[in-house]
Design a protein around this motif. Structure first.
Motif, mmCIF file in Angstrom:
data_model
loop_
_atom_site.group_PDB
_atom_site.id
_atom_site.type_symbol
_atom_site.label_atom_id
_atom_site.label_comp_id
_atom_site.label_asym_id
_atom_site.label_seq_id
_atom_site.Cartn_x
_atom_site.Cartn_y
_atom_site.Cartn_z
ATOM 1 N N THR A 194 41.797 41.409 44.567
ATOM 2 C CA THR A 194 40.623 41.673 45.090
ATOM 3 C C THR A 194 39.814 42.768 44.136
ATOM 4 O O THR A 194 38.620 42.727 43.616
ATOM 5 N N ALA A 195 40.580 43.631 43.714
ATOM 6 C CA ALA A 195 40.072 45.033 42.754
ATOM 7 C C ALA A 195 39.786 44.153 41.353
ATOM 8 O O ALA A 195 38.820 44.634 40.853
ATOM 9 N N SER A 196 40.458 43.145 40.927
ATOM 10 C CA SER A 196 40.184 42.521 39.717
ATOM 11 C C SER A 196 38.659 41.676 39.844
ATOM 12 O O SER A 196 37.909 41.646 38.911
ATOM 13 N N ILE A 197 38.700 40.945 41.011
ATOM 14 C CA ILE A 197 37.363 40.118 41.372
ATOM 15 C C ILE A 197 36.154 41.174 41.351
ATOM 16 O O ILE A 197 35.104 40.863 41.084
ATOM 17 N N ALA A 198 36.473 42.152 42.230
ATOM 18 C CA ALA A 198 35.280 43.220 42.377
ATOM 19 C C ALA A 198 34.939 43.755 40.862
ATOM 20 O O ALA A 198 33.484 43.911 40.497
ATOM 21 N N ASN A 199 35.795 43.977 39.963
ATOM 22 C CA ASN A 199 35.351 44.377 38.501
ATOM 23 C C ASN A 199 34.629 43.464 37.891
ATOM 24 O O ASN A 199 33.599 43.542 37.124
ATOM 25 N N LEU A 200 35.308 42.137 37.949
ATOM 26 C CA LEU A 200 34.503 40.989 37.571
ATOM 27 C C LEU A 200 33.184 40.822 37.935
ATOM 28 O O LEU A 200 32.078 40.786 37.256
ATOM 29 N N ALA A 201 32.838 40.910 38.883
ATOM 30 C CA ALA A 201 31.691 40.817 39.829
ATOM 31 C C ALA A 201 30.674 42.011 39.385
ATOM 32 O O ALA A 201 29.566 41.872 39.106
ATOM 33 N N ASN A 202 31.378 43.188 39.083
ATOM 34 C CA ASN A 202 30.460 44.444 38.776
ATOM 35 C C ASN A 202 29.980 44.083 37.222
ATOM 36 O O ASN A 202 28.813 44.519 37.190
ATOM 37 N N VAL A 203 30.931 43.466 36.521
ATOM 38 C CA VAL A 203 30.560 43.372 35.052
ATOM 39 C C VAL A 203 29.363 42.353 35.022
ATOM 40 O O VAL A 203 28.264 42.404 34.393
ATOM 41 N N SER A 204 29.408 41.111 35.825
ATOM 42 C CA SER A 204 28.295 40.189 36.033
ATOM 43 C C SER A 204 27.106 40.992 36.512
ATOM 44 O O SER A 204 25.868 40.478 35.876
#
Ligand code: FEO
Length: 142
Positions: A97-107
């Protein structure tokens, strides 16, 4: 795609396939204990994680970015009980979940709206995955 976004998306493919391997190892642990229902549930998670990785793979290709595959680590875990397995599932899904949140933040940082919309599915999926693991832990604790 922005280079940083493509990099973290490639890294996420590895994390999803690692998740698949982890569930596969857990499924076999359950099978060895004769817990066939749990083994089946964990095997289905393995299949789902492979699809999560494949969808990222396809998305990179549709956007015209190269896929960079890295070695998948050996899934680690020493479990004594099914409760240990599901506590590990929840702990692992929180990392995802934390990794996906980071990915969403980068996008969002790079203003890639198409990627943000694509990633929304993963954000929602993580809520379900943590919820399922929490429910099973609660039932096992009864
Ligand atoms: Fe694809 Fe369980 O995260």
């Amino acid at each position: 795609m922005n280079g940083k976004l493509a990099k973290v998306m490639n890294e996420q493919i590895n994390k999803e396939i690692y998740s698949a391997f982890l569930y596969l190892a857990m499924s076999d642990w359950a099978m060895q204990k004769g817990l066939k229902g749990a083994a089946h549930w964990l095997y289905v998670q393995y299949l789902e994680e492979m699809i999560h990785g494949q969808n990222l793979y396809r998305y990179l290709q549709v956007r015209g970015d190269p896929v960079e595959l890295a070695p998948i680590a050996k899934p680690e875990g020493a479990w004594n009980t099914l409760l240990d397995v599901f506590r590990h599932v929840l702990e692992h899904e929180k990392l995802v979940t934390a990794s996906i949140a980071n990915l969403a933040n980068v996008s969002q940082d790079v203003r890639d709206h198409a990627a943000s919309i694509f990633l929304e599915w993963y954000v929602t999926e993580q809520v379900e995955e943590e919820g399922n693991a929490t429910d099973i832990i609660q039932r096992l604790q009864l």
